[in-house]
Design a protein around this motif. Structure first.
Motif, PDB file in Angstrom:
ATOM      1  N   ALA A 154     -10.809   6.302  -6.024  1.00 58.23           N
ATOM      2  CA  ALA A 154     -12.125   6.904  -5.804  1.00 58.23           C
ATOM      3  C   ALA A 154     -11.975   8.315  -5.247  1.00 58.23           C
ATOM      4  O   ALA A 154     -11.027   8.613  -4.517  1.00 58.23           O
ATOM      5  CB  ALA A 154     -12.939   6.042  -4.845  1.00 58.23           C
ATOM      6  N   ASP A 155     -12.903   9.207  -5.582  1.00 56.50           N
ATOM      7  CA  ASP A 155     -12.886  10.571  -5.045  1.00 56.50           C
ATOM      8  C   ASP A 155     -12.915  10.523  -3.523  1.00 56.50           C
ATOM      9  O   ASP A 155     -13.754   9.849  -2.918  1.00 56.50           O
ATOM     10  CB  ASP A 155     -14.101  11.358  -5.548  1.00 56.50           C
ATOM     11  N   GLY A 156     -11.984  11.257  -2.905  1.00 46.42           N
ATOM     12  CA  GLY A 156     -11.944  11.289  -1.452  1.00 46.42           C
ATOM     13  C   GLY A 156     -11.597   9.954  -0.829  1.00 46.42           C
ATOM     14  O   GLY A 156     -11.921   9.707   0.334  1.00 46.42           O
ATOM     15  N   GLY A 157     -10.923   9.095  -1.586  1.00 45.84           N
ATOM     16  CA  GLY A 157     -10.646   7.740  -1.126  1.00 45.84           C
ATOM     17  C   GLY A 157      -9.825   7.698   0.143  1.00 45.84           C
ATOM     18  O   GLY A 157      -8.832   8.408   0.286  1.00 45.84           O
ATOM     19  N   VAL A 158     -10.257   6.861   1.085  1.00 47.74           N
ATOM     20  CA  VAL A 158      -9.540   6.628   2.334  1.00 47.74           C
ATOM     21  C   VAL A 158      -9.303   5.128   2.439  1.00 47.74           C
ATOM     22  O   VAL A 158     -10.230   4.334   2.287  1.00 47.74           O
ATOM     23  CB  VAL A 158     -10.333   7.119   3.560  1.00 47.74           C
ATOM     24  N   CYS A 159      -8.064   4.758   2.708  1.00 46.23           N
ATOM     25  CA  CYS A 159      -7.713   3.339   2.787  1.00 46.23           C
ATOM     26  C   CYS A 159      -6.966   3.079   4.091  1.00 46.23           C
ATOM     27  O   CYS A 159      -6.039   3.816   4.441  1.00 46.23           O
ATOM     28  CB  CYS A 159      -6.851   2.935   1.583  1.00 46.23           C
ATOM     29  N   VAL A 160      -7.374   2.036   4.816  1.00 50.72           N
ATOM     30  CA  VAL A 160      -6.714   1.649   6.059  1.00 50.72           C
ATOM     31  C   VAL A 160      -6.002   0.320   5.834  1.00 50.72           C
ATOM     32  O   VAL A 160      -6.631  -0.689   5.530  1.00 50.72           O
ATOM     33  CB  VAL A 160      -7.719   1.505   7.216  1.00 50.72           C
ATOM     34  N   ILE A 161      -4.675   0.333   5.977  1.00 47.09           N
ATOM     35  CA  ILE A 161      -3.889  -0.898   5.967  1.00 47.09           C
ATOM     36  C   ILE A 161      -3.663  -1.283   7.421  1.00 47.09           C
ATOM     37  O   ILE A 161      -2.980  -0.573   8.158  1.00 47.09           O
ATOM     38  CB  ILE A 161      -2.535  -0.700   5.263  1.00 47.09           C
ATOM     39  N   SER A 162      -4.262  -2.392   7.851  1.00 46.41           N
ATOM     40  CA  SER A 162      -4.147  -2.794   9.249  1.00 46.41           C
ATOM     41  C   SER A 162      -3.558  -4.193   9.325  1.00 46.41           C
ATOM     42  O   SER A 162      -3.632  -4.974   8.374  1.00 46.41           O
ATOM     43  CB  SER A 162      -5.514  -2.762   9.938  1.00 46.41           C
ATOM     44  N   GLY A 163      -2.977  -4.500  10.475  1.00 41.47           N
ATOM     45  CA  GLY A 163      -2.399  -5.821  10.633  1.00 41.47           C
ATOM     46  C   GLY A 163      -1.591  -5.934  11.905  1.00 41.47           C
ATOM     47  O   GLY A 163      -1.363  -4.958  12.629  1.00 41.47           O
ATOM     48  N   LEU A 164      -1.145  -7.142  12.163  1.00 44.78           N
ATOM     49  CA  LEU A 164      -0.324  -7.462  13.322  1.00 44.78           C
ATOM     50  C   LEU A 164       0.969  -6.661  13.303  1.00 44.78           C
ATOM     51  O   LEU A 164       1.506  -6.359  12.234  1.00 44.78           O
ATOM     52  CB  LEU A 164      -0.020  -8.963  13.292  1.00 44.78           C
ATOM     53  N   ALA A 165       1.477  -6.335  14.466  1.00 47.17           N
ATOM     54  CA  ALA A 165       2.766  -5.656  14.553  1.00 47.17           C
ATOM     55  C   ALA A 165       3.826  -6.469  13.819  1.00 47.17           C
ATOM     56  O   ALA A 165       3.914  -7.688  13.990  1.00 47.17           O
ATOM     57  CB  ALA A 165       3.167  -5.487  16.018  1.00 47.17           C
ATOM     58  N   GLY A 166       4.620  -5.793  13.000  1.00 51.69           N
ATOM     59  CA  GLY A 166       5.696  -6.462  12.281  1.00 51.69           C
ATOM     60  C   GLY A 166       5.290  -7.096  10.972  1.00 51.69           C
ATOM     61  O   GLY A 166       6.114  -7.752  10.320  1.00 51.69           O
ATOM     62  N   VAL A 167       4.043  -6.897  10.546  1.00 52.25           N
ATOM     63  CA  VAL A 167       3.580  -7.568   9.338  1.00 52.25           C
ATOM     64  C   VAL A 167       3.916  -6.799   8.067  1.00 52.25           C
ATOM     65  O   VAL A 167       3.740  -7.295   6.959  1.00 52.25           O
ATOM     66  CB  VAL A 167       2.051  -7.834   9.436  1.00 52.25           C
ATOM     67  N   GLY A 168       4.434  -5.543   8.207  1.00 55.45           N
ATOM     68  CA  GLY A 168       4.875  -4.786   7.038  1.00 55.45           C
ATOM     69  C   GLY A 168       3.892  -3.744   6.540  1.00 55.45           C
ATOM     70  O   GLY A 168       3.891  -3.404   5.355  1.00 55.45           O
ATOM     71  N   LYS A 169       3.094  -3.183   7.443  1.00 54.29           N
ATOM     72  CA  LYS A 169       2.091  -2.196   7.043  1.00 54.29           C
ATOM     73  C   LYS A 169       2.739  -0.932   6.490  1.00 54.29           C
ATOM     74  O   LYS A 169       2.345  -0.426   5.430  1.00 54.29           O
ATOM     75  CB  LYS A 169       1.200  -1.839   8.244  1.00 54.29           C
ATOM     76  N   THR A 170       3.735  -0.396   7.212  1.00 54.27           N
ATOM     77  CA  THR A 170       4.389   0.842   6.768  1.00 54.27           C
ATOM     78  C   THR A 170       5.139   0.616   5.465  1.00 54.27           C
ATOM     79  O   THR A 170       5.109   1.476   4.568  1.00 54.27           O
ATOM     80  CB  THR A 170       5.347   1.356   7.852  1.00 54.27           C
ATOM     81  N   GLU A 171       5.803  -0.527   5.325  1.00 56.56           N
ATOM     82  CA  GLU A 171       6.506  -0.833   4.080  1.00 56.56           C
ATOM     83  C   GLU A 171       5.551  -0.807   2.896  1.00 56.56           C
ATOM     84  O   GLU A 171       5.866  -0.264   1.834  1.00 56.56           O
ATOM     85  CB  GLU A 171       7.176  -2.207   4.175  1.00 56.56           C
ATOM     86  N   LEU A 172       4.381  -1.411   3.080  1.00 60.51           N
ATOM     87  CA  LEU A 172       3.407  -1.434   1.988  1.00 60.51           C
ATOM     88  C   LEU A 172       2.894  -0.030   1.693  1.00 60.51           C
ATOM     89  O   LEU A 172       2.776   0.372   0.522  1.00 60.51           O
ATOM     90  CB  LEU A 172       2.234  -2.353   2.353  1.00 60.51           C
ATOM     91  N   ALA A 173       2.586   0.736   2.736  1.00 54.70           N
ATOM     92  CA  ALA A 173       2.066   2.091   2.528  1.00 54.70           C
ATOM     93  C   ALA A 173       3.089   2.964   1.809  1.00 54.70           C
ATOM     94  O   ALA A 173       2.739   3.716   0.889  1.00 54.70           O
ATOM     95  CB  ALA A 173       1.682   2.714   3.871  1.00 54.70           C
TER      96      ALA A 173
END
Length: 730
Positions: free
Chosen positions: A109-128
């Motif tokens: 989407a134009d100007g799309g912003v997505c927040v990947i949130s979750g428990l510490a250690g759940v792999g947020k940075t890996e997914l991003a």
């Protein structure tokens, strides 16, 4: 040979050397199989994102990127117009297909912003990072990656981040304004007209992120955070949960280089399927040749030592949870620690309010904050749940630091709440049952808001396991009265759902508590109720011993009601042991007392028992007449569960009379009522009876269908206790 052919040929060679099919590689890198085939044959040009992903998946860093078209080394006289500071994608990446798809949709989407949130250690940075590598080629002006450094340490302030981003965009350092507002304006202007993917990792709050959002609609922003960042109204939320059991096992096997098996399944379960915990456990196994999976499983089996074991020297589950806890206010951290006192992983608002000593509205606010921080999940409205590793952390590292008198008061409040609510629920599902008076302190929490039998059954269905644990621990901790009271009020529900083992375990603990408290009446009542649980699951001899003890106690304290109730229970032991005439005598003696004092419910229950005994004595017609009259009493008293049991008794009597039509009608009515009141045992009994009728009529196929339904509802009805089960298939 062209550059494209060289890239494709090397990709094919690496893939085959790794033993990976084209289909499997397509699944891993999230490109289509057809596209990869064209790349390998040179019909389509590869891109940098594909090269990075394939290098990561094939374990060949730097093997493909130099072979990209136009990748020949050349001297640059100015900054790269397409900056990319992405960390490398991990090679062991499993699951997350649904989340990858949701992130893609958000960034389209134009100007799309997505927040990947979750428990510490759940792999947020890996997914991003995986997503950014996958989508980077779609952005003409490249990708920018910034670690916002939170929680823990000093979180990066927006002006500092603006400075770093402007430098990455080619702005000479000496021209970057010192004023924060001017710097933000230049940042937005620099992105005007550009197509950039901005990855903001480890964000602390919406306030930290909002000044970094570009105004340019061609730019996209991907954010990771331990908080849900709810104030970012424009953002698409992609909450990240733990891995599925299968994906967690796959991750473990990939890192540890082990084979699938039950022990691995158990190990990843002990890790709570949390990716960080799984990786640490796998890494420890891989680097310790003297260990095998059984040794690792043994070490992780001790819940009190589990967090200590999930530490490989550089990564620690406990450490990442500590960083999350540091972001909590004092009242939030206190509640998180006190919640660890709850015996279940899941709990309701009332239990949380009791533990914290707050009004519901204040507890709701605190729980909402813990939910936003991903330290609690919310399986349904009004109910919250711990990840088991988070609960261990809260117990070991937060609860242990709280004031001991405060903790003791929280334990007392939880017990008071549990007893009051269980007593209320018991009253709603068995309104005419005798209950002792329970004394409560003036500051005891109010019970949960239950108003109907169904609400009571729903609450008990969710809470009974935790209540049973609470009952046992109450006795161990010296709260003797609360221990036997919880067991007493749970008894009727346990009878309905046939939770025999838990029933007997709680009542053994309650009997010991009553004895320790010197409460003779509680000891008699608990011993009698233990006997009911034992006989209901077929332990006739042990039940008979309980009845003898309870009868002596009731006679000692002069409780005629208790004495008559035990006589009625004792009759069942005699009946199941074949002494039907002795059983009938006991039941008649109990019935005389109930009729004399006007106890209509207990009198009807006793007559129902007499009907079953009369059937065993060959007096089925008399039994059917007695059961039918008893059914009228239960209908008048609006006791649906007792009515269901009586209809099954009536069907059994008619079956012995070979009156299959009326037997079938009784069993069908019993089936409907048992389903309505939530008794799988009586449902199974009715199905079994219908199967017996079909079998007696010679319709074996129909009989098998009914019996299979019985097994689905409640398998293995005891033939000693349930007459229908004795004649099934005979």
């Amino acid at each position: 040979m062209t550059e494209r052919a060289t890239f494709g040929a090397e990709l094919r060679r690496l893939r085959r050397a790794a033993g990976i099919s084209l289909t499997e590689l397509a699944d891993r890198v999230h490109y289509s199989k057809g596209y990869l085939s064209k790349v390998e044959t040179g019909r389509t040009a590869p891109n940098p994102s594909l090269a990075a992903l394939c290098e990561a998946e094939l374990g060949a860093p730097g093997a493909l990127t130099p072979l990209l078209p136009g990748a020949a080394p050349r001297r640059r006289t100015r900054p790269d117009p397409r900056p990319s500071g992405l960390p490398p994608a991990v090679s062991t990446f499993v699951g997350r297909d649904e989340e990858l798809s949701r992130v893609r949709q958000a960034l389209e989407a134009d100007g799309g912003v997505c927040v990947i949130s979750g428990l510490a250690g759940v792999g947020k940075t890996e997914l991003a990072v995986r997503c950014a590598h996958r989508f980077e080629a779609s952005f003409a002006d490249g990708c920018l990656f910034v670690d916002l450094r939170g929680p823990g340490g000093r979180a990066a302030e927006p002006p500092e981040v603006h400075d770093r981003l402007l430098r990455a965009l080619g702005v000479p350092p000496e021209t970057i304004p010192a004023d924060p507002d001017d710097r933000a304006t230049l940042y937005r202007a620099r992105l005007r007209g550009r197509s950039v993917l901005l990855v903001l990792d480890n964000a602390v709050s919406s306030a930290q992120v909002r000044p970094l959002l570009p105004a340019e609609p061609k730019c996209r922003v991907l954010i990771t955070s331990r908080s849900r960042l709810a104030p970012l109204d424009e953002a698409v939320q992609v909450p990240l949960d733990v891995l599925s059991p299968a994906a967690a096992a796959e991750l473990f096997n990939s890192v540890a280089r082990t084979e699938p098996g039950d022990t691995v399944t158990r190990i990843v379960s002990r890790c709570g399927h949390l990716p960080l915990a799984v990786r640490i456990a796998a890494a420890r196994l891989r680097t310790r040749p003297a260990w095998d999976v059984r040794e690792l499983d043994r070490r992780l089996a001790d819940t009190n030592a589990r967090l200590r074991e999930l530490d490989d020297g550089e990564r620690s589950v406990r450490a990442v949870f500590e960083l999350s806890a540091q972001q909590l206010a004092a009242d939030e951290a206190r509640l998180l620690g006190l919640l660890a006192l709850h015996p279940g992983l899941e709990f309701d608002l009332g239990s949380a309010s009791a533990l914290g000593g707050h009004e519901d509205h204040e507890t709701d606010r605190l729980l909402d904050r813990l939910y936003d921080a991903h330290l609690l999940s919310q399986p349904s409205a009004g109910r919250y749940a711990f990840h088991d590793l988070v609960k261990s952390f809260a117990r070991e590292h937060i609860l242990a630091t709280l004031d001991r008198p405060d903790v003791a008061r929280a334990q007392r409040r939880l017990l008071d709440f549990a007893v009051r609510t269980t007593q209320l629920a018991d009253r709603l599902i068995a309104p005419l049952r005798f209950r002792p008076t329970v004394e409560m302190p003036g500051d005891a929490p109010a019970p949960a808001d239950l108003a109907t039998e169904q609400e009571a059954l729903d609450w008990l269905r969710l809470e009974w396991r935790a209540l049973a644990t609470l009952c046992r621990t109450a006795g161990e901790d010296g709260h003797h009265a609360r221990c036997w009271q919880l067991a007493y009020f749970l008894r009727n529900y346990f009878f309905r759902i046939k939770a025999w083992d838990t029933w007997c375990d709680t009542h053994r603990a309650a009997r010991a508590a009553a004895e320790a408290a010197g409460d003779r009446w509680a000891l008699a009542a608990t011993t009698a109720n233990l006997g009911v649980g034992l006989i209901d699951r077929g332990d006739i001899r042990d039940a008979s011993e309980c009845y003898r003890e309870a009868l002596a106690l009731y006679r000692e304290i002069g409780d005629e009601h208790g004495e008559s109730t035990v006589l009625a229970h004792q009759a069942w032991a005699r009946h199941y042991l074949g002494d039907h005439r002795g059983a009938l005598a006991d039941l008649r003696e109990a019935l005389e007392f109930y009729e004399r004092v006007g106890n209509a419910r207990n009198a009807a229950i006793t007559r129902r028992g007499m009907a079953l005994v009369l059937t065993a004595l060959g007096r089925a017609a008399e039994a059917a007449e007695l059961a039918a009259a008893t059914l009228d009493v239960f209908d008048r008293l609006d006791l649906g569960f007792d009515a269901a049991m009586t209809l099954n008794c009536l069907g059994w009597a008619y079956f012995h009379l070979a009156d299959h039509a009326r037997a079938g009608a009784a069993y069908r009515d019993a089936l409907a009522r048992a389903e309505a009141c939530g008794s799988p045992h009586e449902v199974a009994r009715a199905y079994t009876g219908l199967g017996n009728i079909a079998s007696a009529r010679g319709d074996h196929e129909q009989a098998v269908e009914w019996w299979e339904l019985a097994d689905e509802a409640h398998p293995a009805l005891d033939p000693l206790i349930i007459g229908e089960a004795r004649v099934r298939g005979a």
